[in-house]
Scaffold this motif. Structure first.
Motif, PDB file in Angstrom:
ATOM      1  N   PHE A 105       1.380  -6.269   6.770  1.00  0.00           N
ATOM      2  CA  PHE A 105       2.825  -6.355   6.506  1.00  0.00           C
ATOM      3  C   PHE A 105       3.483  -7.338   7.464  1.00  0.00           C
ATOM      4  O   PHE A 105       4.339  -8.129   7.052  1.00  0.00           O
ATOM      5  N   LEU A 140       6.171   0.264   0.008  1.00  0.00           N
ATOM      6  CA  LEU A 140       5.457   0.669   1.219  1.00  0.00           C
ATOM      7  C   LEU A 140       4.927   2.094   1.056  1.00  0.00           C
ATOM      8  O   LEU A 140       3.784   2.397   1.445  1.00  0.00           O
ATOM      9  N   TYR A 161      -2.729  -2.087   7.616  1.00  0.00           N
ATOM     10  CA  TYR A 161      -1.454  -2.174   6.898  1.00  0.00           C
ATOM     11  C   TYR A 161      -0.360  -2.805   7.753  1.00  0.00           C
ATOM     12  O   TYR A 161       0.440  -3.615   7.264  1.00  0.00           O
ATOM     13  N   ILE A 185       5.118   2.219   8.569  1.00  0.00           N
ATOM     14  CA  ILE A 185       3.727   1.934   8.176  1.00  0.00           C
ATOM     15  C   ILE A 185       2.757   2.496   9.211  1.00  0.00           C
ATOM     16  O   ILE A 185       1.760   3.141   8.871  1.00  0.00           O
ATOM     17  N   ILE A 206       1.426  -3.182  -0.002  1.00  0.00           N
ATOM     18  CA  ILE A 206       1.937  -3.879   1.182  1.00  0.00           C
ATOM     19  C   ILE A 206       2.428  -5.294   0.855  1.00  0.00           C
ATOM     20  O   ILE A 206       3.498  -5.712   1.319  1.00  0.00           O
TER      21      ILE A 206
END
Length: 446
Positions: free
Chosen positions: A188, A140, A184, A173, A145
């Motif tokens: 994720f 991360l 992102y 994130i 990701i």
């Protein structure tokens, strides 16, 4: 710089490997959960049947055991050593990304935290899941990701309860990558959900989604909870040195605390670390079954410590941690000069000796006997090997109607005192009316 990094990584690998070698030969551990996973793996391989070792299910270790259950103990335990090495290297890489000037020493000391050390010498899955947690964190930070999502799926497949860290990862994130936070975070969320479902699918399919079940626990005193969350993690030496250096920091180097506070006030990773520890602690307070539940907090606590203690105090604390597994064991029940590592070795020997005696007693029983052994069921059958007892039946639990049927058919029924104690909570009638006790309660005190 690269040469020095490679040298430090190989030094970590060598030190961790050599320090564990003397302690991986006894058995795969004292916790019956380890043997349940091993027995589940045995059933997958030999009978092509998947039954979880216990709910909610631990598919990664259970299926891994299906490949390695026949290996000698030291080789099975070597997988925990490898996962610990991997955890330490990922932690080292994370510290380098955060420009920690004591990355090598912090990483080395982390690998010698008594809780981490013990679980690197047995086949328990705590360090396995920790490896995936740190790998997820590292990728991360590197903005990988999808790779991080794969590791998150493996976190869930190894220890489902670590799903509690999903929100902290999303928080990190969202706050760390402000320009790409929406992309992102969404990526994720979706990919981590997908890989979690994928890697956990053996349990979901096998039990039609009905796997969330809590077994309950014996009553645990406040003293034991405090002991689990301090002494069982860092050891007496580690706790004492942290206490002393914290006092020193507060009275002598108080300015450093203030400076560091304002320096990290805008450090998203520090808040992320604090949230990881806080969420983990809340879960442990709710389910204070094992100190191992707090394993994910250890690296993040080290990150917090390194930001608040002075460089000198942190260095001395880390050095003290290197000897903590080997000297001065203190728990809620016991004090010993030798540390938790040697105590654990003694416990493993005692457990194997007790199990051998019980197996011998069962072997000598009349054919067609039924024996209630309760929580040691998977452990005993795994040790017995082969197809178990040819014409004898071991039981994990029994109902009142089953007891009446055995009595009606005049089937010889036996039980251990441990099984009797546990079954009293489920069966309203005394087992003495249906059979005979063959083994006393075994207490394996650390």
């Amino acid at each position: 710089m690269l040469k020095n990094k490679i040298k430090e990584v190989w030094t970590l690998v060598i030190i961790i490997t050599l320090s564990r070698l003397p302690f991986i030969f006894n058995s795969i551990g004292c916790d019956y959960d380890i043997w349940r996973e091993a027995f589940s793996g045995k059933m997958i391989r030999e009978q092509h049947i998947y039954n979880v070792s216990r709910f909610p299910g631990y598919p990664f270790p259970e299926f891994l055991f299906s490949l390695i259950y026949k290996f000698p103990y030291w080789l099975i335990n070597s997988f925990s050593v490898l996962f610990t090495i991997g955890s330490t290297i990922f932690f080292y890489e994370i510290l380098l990304l955060k420009k920690n000037k004591q990355s090598f020493l912090v990483s080395l000391a982390f690998s010698f935290v008594p809780l981490i050390f013990i679980n690197s010498t047995i086949a328990m899955d705590y360090n396995w899941s920790l490896f995936f947690i740190l790998a997820c964190t590292y990728y991360l930070m590197k903005e990988k990701i999808i790779t991080a999502s794969i590791f998150f799926g493996l976190i869930i497949s190894t220890r489902f309860n670590n799903i509690i860290f999903f929100l902290p990862f999303l928080y990190f994130i969202y706050t760390e990558f402000q320009e790409k936070r929406i992309i992102y975070t969404t990526r994720f969320f979706l990919s981590a959900t997908f890989f979690s479902l994928l890697f956990f699918s053996p349990v979901i399919i096998r039990y039609d989604g009905k796997f969330l079940y809590h077994y309950g626990a014996d009553e645990i005193s406040l003293k034991q909870i405090i002991s689990f969350s301090t002494l069982y993690i860092f050891g007496f030496i580690g706790c004492l040195s942290l206490f002393l250096f914290s006092i020193k920091q507060f009275w002598i180097d108080r300015k450093i605390i203030t400076i560091n506070y304002f320096r990290i006030d805008k450090d998203n990773f520090m808040f992320f670390s604090a949230i990881m520890v806080f969420i983990n602690l809340l879960f442990f307070i709710k389910f204070p079954l094992e100190a191992g539940y707090l394993t994910p907090s250890v690296p993040f606590l080290f990150i917090i410590f390194s930001n608040f203690l002075s460089k000198q105090s942190m260095k001395l604390y880390l050095i003290s941690m290197l000897i903590s597994p080997f000297f001065l064991l203190l728990t809620a029940q016991k004090f010993d000069i030798l540390g938790i590592v040697f105590s654990n070795e003694k416990m493993e020997n005692q457990q194997l000796k007790n199990s051998a005696i019980l197996l011998d007693k069962i072997e000598k029983l009349h054919k067609n006997s039924v024996v209630l052994v309760s929580s040691s069921y998977d452990h005993l059958l795994f040790l017995k090997g082969g197809n178990g007892f040819a014409k004898k039946k071991l039981l994990k639990e029994i109902t009142l109607s089953e007891l009446k049927t055995l009595k009606k058919k005049k089937t010889p029924f036996f039980y251990t005192e441990e099984a009797k104690e546990l079954s009293n909570k489920q069966v309203s009638v005394s087992l003495e009316k249906f059979g005979k006790s063959i083994h006393p309660i075994f207490i394996n005190e650390r």
